[in-house]
Write an enzyme that holds these catalytic residues in place. Sequence first.
Site, PDB file in Angstrom:
ATOM      1  CE  LYS A   1      -3.725  -2.353  -0.273  1.00  0.00           C
ATOM      2  NZ  LYS A   1      -4.062  -3.297   0.738  1.00  0.00           N
TER       3      LYS A   1
HETATM    4  C1  LIG Z   1     -10.087  -3.535  -1.086  1.00  0.00           C
HETATM    5  C2  LIG Z   1      -9.437  -4.177   0.113  1.00  0.00           C
HETATM    6  N1  LIG Z   1     -10.109  -4.231   1.261  1.00  0.00           N
HETATM    7  C3  LIG Z   1      -9.571  -4.782   2.364  1.00  0.00           C
HETATM    8  C4  LIG Z   1      -8.301  -5.293   2.362  1.00  0.00           C
HETATM    9  C5  LIG Z   1      -7.743  -5.920   3.604  1.00  0.00           C
HETATM   10  O1  LIG Z   1      -6.655  -5.219   4.110  1.00  0.00           O
HETATM   11  P1  LIG Z   1      -5.545  -5.967   5.004  1.00  0.00           P
HETATM   12  O2  LIG Z   1      -4.720  -6.807   4.076  1.00  0.00           O
HETATM   13  O3  LIG Z   1      -4.758  -4.829   5.602  1.00  0.00           O
HETATM   14  O4  LIG Z   1      -6.265  -6.760   6.024  1.00  0.00           O
HETATM   15  C6  LIG Z   1      -7.549  -5.241   1.198  1.00  0.00           C
HETATM   16  C7  LIG Z   1      -6.193  -5.804   1.188  1.00  0.00           C
HETATM   17  O5  LIG Z   1      -5.425  -5.705   0.302  1.00  0.00           O
HETATM   18  C8  LIG Z   1      -8.125  -4.676   0.035  1.00  0.00           C
HETATM   19  O6  LIG Z   1      -7.459  -4.629  -1.115  1.00  0.00           O
END
Ligand SMILES: Cc1ncc(COP(=O)(O)O)c(C=O)c1O
Length: 404
Positions: free
Chosen positions: A202
Amino acid sequence: MSISPTKLEALAIDGGRPVREKLLPYGRQSLDDNDIRAVVDVLKSDWLTTGPKVGEFEEAFAARVNAKYAVSFSSGTAALHGAAFAAQLGPGDEVVTTPLTFCATANCVLYQRATPVFADVCDDTLNLDPQEVRSKLSSRTKAILAVDYAGHPAALDELRQIAESAGALLIEDACHALGAEYRGQSVGGIADMTVFSFHPVKHLTTGEGGMVATNDAKLAETLRRFRNHGISSEARQRQQSGQWFYEMVLLGFNYRLTDIACALGISQLEKLDDNLARRRQIAARYNSAFRGEEGVIAPRVRAEVNPAWHLYPIRVESAKLRGGRSQIFRALRAENIGVNVHYIPVHLHPYYRDCFGYRGGEFPVAERAYEQLISLPMFHGMSDEDAEDVIKAVNKVLSHYYVG
Ligand SMILES: Cc1ncc(COP(=O)(O)O)c(C=O)c1O
């Protein structure tokens, strides 16, 4: 694409020389000495978790995204769960959301025993189509959960109006969109709650981590309690005031982000604007290489947004290419370009098929896009040469498979 009439260079997949010697990943973190120093300082301090860095990171983050409050979580997924809880989702409630996303978006609704109701996406942005959302509303709709796909903000004004008229909350999954702008405003202060992720691919990273931004004091308080077992005060507050007493007021989890991670987040946040500028430069270079080229559709950007470019997803026009997306994907990987696909639509995963009876064909725009999508490498640490390798490899591969 300018198809050269001269002899084509052999593809790596056919035994030719790859464009790159080493794989270029589709995303990766960039850390510098200041980041490392910030983490080491915390490791030498009194507080590894529930300490002062947590509030410091949250305040700096809230200021950056122009929200009154920001509440940190141990991941973007945990932050989504927090938002689903704070929205008071429960059995029988429905949440309208997009199928073209990472499964965590819809899963947070299931964690609360509520029902995700998918609505199809717009063909240009691949974000929720407001018309489709309208057609999925019911008396049980408690929230609209929009995703800013690839870092391009969803149609937030329209979705907010729809949510308001339905008496529902607008939750924005901006895990792709930290630093994106919608009608000149940062995402973070627009929806009722906006969720971010700090996974290493990210715009800034804390290893794992997430945040919910909101302008609502009550939601912020619920989010803070939820990520700390549902307890109404924090350990450091108690230590500072010489108190031992605490009460658990709701059923929460341990979703806390450590001081180690928050110190990294504070240091990374200082570089966010540079990171965004670099991603926008790379996107501009890709846009000029791929817009108007045969066989490929570059991502489209609406006039009212400034995307954050978490991803750069191209769509291959399978009808004009021998072998279709899978063949192009494999050929690019053989050239050592770390392409990826975002996303298998959520309703097509076996769990969702089994639980909800989806068979495919329900969301034609999202499903057609999925068949065409390839995410090219996009991260702020990419060099100009890296970007040129990607362009060269895409042109090389498409030249071989293009049939017009
Ligand atoms: C659109 C979206 N929502 C939620 C998440 C979940 O985030 P995390 O990996 O920090 O749990 C991601 C992860 O890449 C994502 O791309």
